[in-house]
Design a protein around this motif. Structure first.
Motif, mmCIF file in Angstrom:
data_model
loop_
_atom_site.group_PDB
_atom_site.id
_atom_site.type_symbol
_atom_site.label_atom_id
_atom_site.label_comp_id
_atom_site.label_asym_id
_atom_site.label_seq_id
_atom_site.Cartn_x
_atom_site.Cartn_y
_atom_site.Cartn_z
ATOM 1 N N SER A 166 0.813 -1.216 0.000
ATOM 2 C CA SER A 166 0.000 0.000 0.000
ATOM 3 C C SER A 166 0.847 1.267 0.000
ATOM 4 O O SER A 166 0.467 2.273 -0.598
ATOM 5 C CB SER A 166 -0.961 0.005 1.189
ATOM 6 O OG SER A 166 -0.248 -0.009 2.405
ATOM 7 N N VAL A 194 -5.890 5.611 0.938
ATOM 8 C CA VAL A 194 -5.318 4.270 0.855
ATOM 9 C C VAL A 194 -5.771 3.495 2.088
ATOM 10 O O VAL A 194 -5.543 3.926 3.216
ATOM 11 C CB VAL A 194 -3.774 4.299 0.774
ATOM 12 C CG1 VAL A 194 -3.216 2.893 0.687
ATOM 13 C CG2 VAL A 194 -3.311 5.133 -0.412
ATOM 14 N N ALA A 209 -6.787 1.716 -3.054
ATOM 15 C CA ALA A 209 -6.239 3.071 -3.097
ATOM 16 C C ALA A 209 -7.032 3.852 -4.125
ATOM 17 O O ALA A 209 -7.393 3.318 -5.179
ATOM 18 C CB ALA A 209 -4.758 3.025 -3.477
ATOM 19 N N ARG A 265 0.655 4.230 -2.639
ATOM 20 C CA ARG A 265 0.478 5.617 -2.192
ATOM 21 C C ARG A 265 1.547 6.510 -2.832
ATOM 22 O O ARG A 265 1.251 7.601 -3.319
ATOM 23 C CB ARG A 265 0.551 5.731 -0.674
ATOM 24 C CG ARG A 265 0.438 7.188 -0.184
ATOM 25 C CD ARG A 265 0.663 7.315 1.316
ATOM 26 N NE ARG A 265 -0.350 6.650 2.078
ATOM 27 C CZ ARG A 265 -1.560 7.153 2.346
ATOM 28 N NH1 ARG A 265 -1.893 8.325 1.878
ATOM 29 N NH2 ARG A 265 -2.416 6.478 3.075
#
Length: 153
Positions: A96, A132, A137, A100
């Protein structure tokens, strides 16, 4: 006899209340990328009508790592004369923080692209909405950033 019947009835009521309270606290099911896109496109005002971007173009625009471990990547954009953008990524096994970073990098590129070319687009770029979570996301660039933040929840 009446006392034991009353206690049994009370016990059943407590059990029913416990089950009812558990059912109300269940976590909401996660929406798919398509459902999020549909919600944002329906609720959020964009300067132009956003069109889907071909999946083969998304890594060129967002970054090559966007396809590493992700389950699905959807992108919508206006013309090159407008910064309006919607990107929804189902993370799958992707990191993640990497995703991001890609979304933040995309916003930075848009800032550079538009600051001299079309400075009136800078407000929406500066207020880009990035969210996110553990499974997805989302990036939305629009003047209607407050509605966008609500639509992606």
């Amino acid at each position: 006899m009446k006392k034991s019947a009353f206690l049994f009835f009370l016990f059943l009521m407590i059990i029913c209340l416990l089950f009812a309270s558990c059912a109300q606290n269940e976590a909401p099911t996660s929406r798919s990328a398509e459902e999020i896109c549909e919600s944002v496109l329906e609720k959020v005002k964009f300067y132009e009508t956003l069109e889907p971007i071909d999946s083969s173009m998304i890594p060129l625009l967002v970054g090559e790592k966007v396809n590493e471990g992700t389950a699905k990547v959807l992108m919508y954009s206006g013309s090159r004369a407008c910064a309006d953008t919607l990107i929804v990524i189902e993370l799958g096994s992707a990191d993640s923080e990497v995703i991001r970073g890609l979304l933040e990098s995309y916003v930075k590129k848009q800032r550079v692209n538009f600051e001299d070319y079309k400075p009136d687009e800078m407000n929406k770029i500066e207020n880009a909405v990035i969210s996110v979570t553990n499974d997805r996301a989302v990036l939305v660039i629009t003047d209607d950033f407050q509605t966008a933040a609500e639509a992606i929840k």
